[in-house]
Scaffold this active site. Structure first.
Site, PDB file in Angstrom:
ATOM      1  CE1 TYR A   1      21.147 -24.896  17.966  1.00 33.92           C
ATOM      2  CE2 TYR A   1      23.594 -25.157  18.649  1.00 33.92           C
ATOM      3  CZ  TYR A   1      22.349 -25.447  17.908  1.00 33.92           C
ATOM      4  OH  TYR A   1      22.633 -26.593  17.156  1.00 33.92           O
TER       5      TYR A   1
ATOM      6  CG  HIS B   1      24.582 -29.737  21.417  1.00 33.58           C
ATOM      7  ND1 HIS B   1      23.713 -29.151  20.718  1.00 33.58           N
ATOM      8  CD2 HIS B   1      25.647 -29.760  20.461  1.00 33.58           C
ATOM      9  CE1 HIS B   1      24.335 -28.696  19.389  1.00 33.58           C
ATOM     10  NE2 HIS B   1      25.351 -28.956  19.310  1.00 33.58           N
ATOM     11  N   PRO B   2      23.772 -26.979  23.325  1.00 34.50           N
ATOM     12  CG  PRO B   2      24.928 -24.941  22.481  1.00 34.50           C
ATOM     13  CD  PRO B   2      24.936 -26.437  22.614  1.00 34.50           C
ATOM     14  CB  CYS B   3      20.422 -28.022  19.720  1.00 35.74           C
ATOM     15  SG  CYS B   3      20.278 -29.529  20.618  1.00 35.74           S
ATOM     16  CD  GLN B   4      15.616 -29.184  22.008  1.00 31.71           C
ATOM     17  OE1 GLN B   4      14.547 -29.122  22.632  1.00 31.71           O
ATOM     18  NE2 GLN B   4      15.842 -29.196  20.565  1.00 31.71           N
TER      19      GLN B   4
END
Lengths: 315, 345
Positions: A207, A258-261
């Site tokens: 990410y 969680h780093p997705c955003q």
């Protein structure tokens, strides 16, 4: 860990192995960091907030694209005096800031209580997260506060059995007799509130953003089960964006945002700053990032509140 | 504050208030148990000879929680084949002041319970006493705070029974408390500013950041300097006011446990009667004179402390929930391959 999460991990791992690390800055365009920008921002965090330091972690888990002695950032023994769930109730009742978590207001704070209209489809822009089932059930909160004597470990004998055969007693007038109960707030369920956390920040190559990890300890400084860490996570996030996974540099399972955003949220923060005429500097990235993380873990008092210039201001 | 202390403990005269110390507490990172398991399996086998450890601590940096003696994966010697391996510790990390320790890891639970705790503690205390008398403690003050860990690693169930001790030499009769004040109140504002700046410099230099015992000398013009213990004689010559400083891990009224062996050093080496201490604490990683304390204490127990053969009594086994019992942690969830396979499916 559920299957979909596992598959995503495998996919992510493969991509990370096959692609090189980001070298071109896309900090303002995408809210992401290159490896060298991560080091730069990390060095700045360590110098401004010295409770943070760089560590190298497990030698076998070292990432070749990061310097050996600067694999990740950590601050240990951070107090967490009460559970996030109880804070949120009080906060909303008092009309305080609430995290807005729908499509338009990604990760922003409403300053006057919860907005009256909440959209039903608020989860939809968080991919691959719906399938995560994290059991932060009420029952879990009441029992099994640490690894000590978990209910499934029937063979762990009762504390009394550990009483020493030679009945060790030390009498010494200069030892201050402390009471074990050190809670700052009395509460009817008798659960002590003062936990401590080790908060670490790793670089997520997939990410291209920092990623926050939490390791909790109960009031007698025994390791907390990662599931119990979710009590200290904003309840908006506890069931979707905070997951329990293998730490990239340390042994064991740890809770992680969680780093997705992260990239998208950081991009919005940067855009707002720029619209105010502030030119954000990349070495301040982690201060901005930690302020955003504070909305996810509101009661963990790690060092992020220092006064700092967000960047060179043209106004 | 000193007044408060006296009236609370009900002791009339200041000379009868015993200087009391807050016990040190331990915290073990999961990584330590993972490393110990792999060393036990791959290197030590059933060899249960003592293992050198390095624990870490730092001055208290949050007003609500004390700092702990922390064991990490790096606390153990490395897995490699070099025999006399000590833990490979890079010095200079301000958040990781190293403390030497010894691990006795037994092969059975019975052997764990049968360990002679009193003599193990005495043995560790002897090392401290030796270092005080040979002067090693003045050269490398980290050896003043030693610790002891006894454990039984049940690798079939992934559970670890353990017990820490932080040996402290007992002064007889104990030192008395004359006065305890916030450093910001005890120093003049000019001195406080200078002490803060000097402490911050000390903590920011990689050479001194992890040196937990030091001298604070204050010149007549309020200028403060932090110096190594070995410079004590030099400080005397300059006729400056000298305080004995140490990194205080505890956040409450204190002082914390590391002061105990420092006190033994001070009275056996320099035979001082009236001593001022700076219990150094931080806020957000910077010197904080509001939470730091200055303590004035009277030492009456100098007889015998000059005699190297006469080792003082030692205390320091850690209490677990107010009782002298061992602790146990089960890590089957993160170590048992069967459970890991199930959770991964």
């Amino acid at each position: 860990m559920v299957l979909s999460q596992r598959i995503h991990e495998a996919f992510k791992g493969t991509v990370e192995r096959m692609t090189g690390p980001r070298t071109v800055s896309a900090f303002k365009e995408k809210g992401v960091l290159s490896v060298s920008e991560f080091i730069l921002a990390g060095d700045n965090l360590v110098s401004k907030c010295p409770t943070w330091s760089w560590e190298s972690g497990e030698p076998s888990k070292r990432k070749p694209y990061l310097p050996a002695e600067k694999q990740f950032l950590i601050t240990r023994n951070v107090p967490c005096l009460r559970r996030a769930a109880s804070v949120e109730e009080e906060y909303e009742a008092a009309g305080g800031e609430v995290l807005l978590d729908n499509e338009d207001d990604d990760g922003w704070l409403a300053t006057h209580g919860k907005p009256k209209e909440t959209k039903g489809d608020e989860d939809e822009n968080v991919p691959s997260m719906e399938a995560l089932e994290i059991s932060a059930k009420k029952s879990l909160i009441q029992t099994n506060p640490s690894y000590f004597g978990g209910e499934e470990e029937e063979d762990i004998p009762d504390m009394e059995d550990f009483e020493d055969p030679d009945n060790l007693v030390e009498s010494d007038p200069a030892t201050l007799q402390t009471t074990y109960l050190v809670a700052h707030e009395p509460d009817d369920d008798n659960i002590l509130r003062t936990r401590t956390y080790d908060v670490s920040i790793t670089y997520d190559k997939y990410y291209q953003t920092p990623r926050v990890w939490l390791t909790g300890y109960d009031e007698s400084r025994m390791l907390l089960q990662p599931e119990l860490v979710l009590e200290d996570v904003s309840q908006d996030h506890a069931h979707k964006t905070v997951t329990i996974e293998d730490h990239p540099h340390l042994p064991g399972k740890h809770a992680s945002v969680h780093p997705c955003q992260h990239g998208a949220v950081m991009k919005k923060i940067i855009d707002v700053l720029m619209s105010r005429g502030v030119e954000p500097e990349v070495d301040k990235y982690l201060f901005l990032f930690l302020k955003f993380v504070a909305s996810v873990i509101p009661t963990i008092e790690y060092d992020y509140t220092m006064d700092f210039d967000l960047g060179s201001s043209s106004s | 504050m000193a007044q408060e202390e006296k009236s609370r403990s009900g002791c009339g005269s200041s000379s009868s208030t015993i200087l009391q110390f807050l016990p040190f507490n331990s915290l073990v990172d999961e990584g330590f148990w993972h490393s110990l398991s792999s060393l036990k399996l791959n290197k030590y086998g059933i060899d249960d000879s003592p293992i050198p450890l390095t624990g870490f601590y730092a001055p208290c940096s949050h007003s609500q929680v004390s700092n702990h003696l922390t064991l990490l994966a790096e606390s153990l010697p490395t897995d490699e084949n070099n025999q006399s391996s000590m833990p490979a510790i890079s010095r200079g990390n301000r958040n990781r002041c190293p403390v030497p320790g010894t691990l006795y890891n037994t092969n059975t639970l019975e052997a764990f319970h049968a360990l002679d705790k009193k003599s193990l503690l005495k043995e560790e205390a002897n090392k401290i006493w030796e270092d005080i008398h040979t002067g090693r403690a003045v050269e490398d003050s980290a050896v003043l705070s030693r610790f002891l860990l006894i454990s039984f690693a049940d690798l079939k169930k992934w559970s670890f029974h353990y017990w820490f001790a932080f040996p402290a030499l007992v002064l007889d009769p104990p030192a008395t408390l004359v006065e305890s004040k916030r450093a910001s109140k005890w120093f003049t504002s000019e001195q406080a500013k200078s002490v803060s700046a000097a402490c911050n410099d000390w903590r920011n230099s990689s050479i001194t950041a992890d040196v937990p015992f030091f001298l604070v000398s204050i010149a007549s013009n309020s200028h403060a300097t932090i110096r190594h213990l070995k410079d004590w004689e030099a400080c005397q010559a300059d006729n400056q006011k000298v305080l004995f400083g140490f990194y205080d891990p505890c956040h409450e009224k204190g002082p914390g446990w590391p002061l105990r062996n420092f006190l033994a050093l001070i009275c056996s080496r320099w035979s001082l009667k009236s001593v001022h201490f700076l219990c150094y604490r931080e806020s957000r990683g910077f010197a904080d004179m509001e939470s730091s304390l200055v303590i004035e204490s009277l030492i009456t127990a100098s007889q015998g402390l000059n005699d190297r053969q006469l080792v003082p009594n030692a205390v320091g086994w850690e209490k677990n929930k107010n009782k002298y019992v061992s602790r146990c942690i089960n890590l089957a969830k993160s170590m048992d391959p069967i459970r890991l396979a199930v959770s991964a499916a």
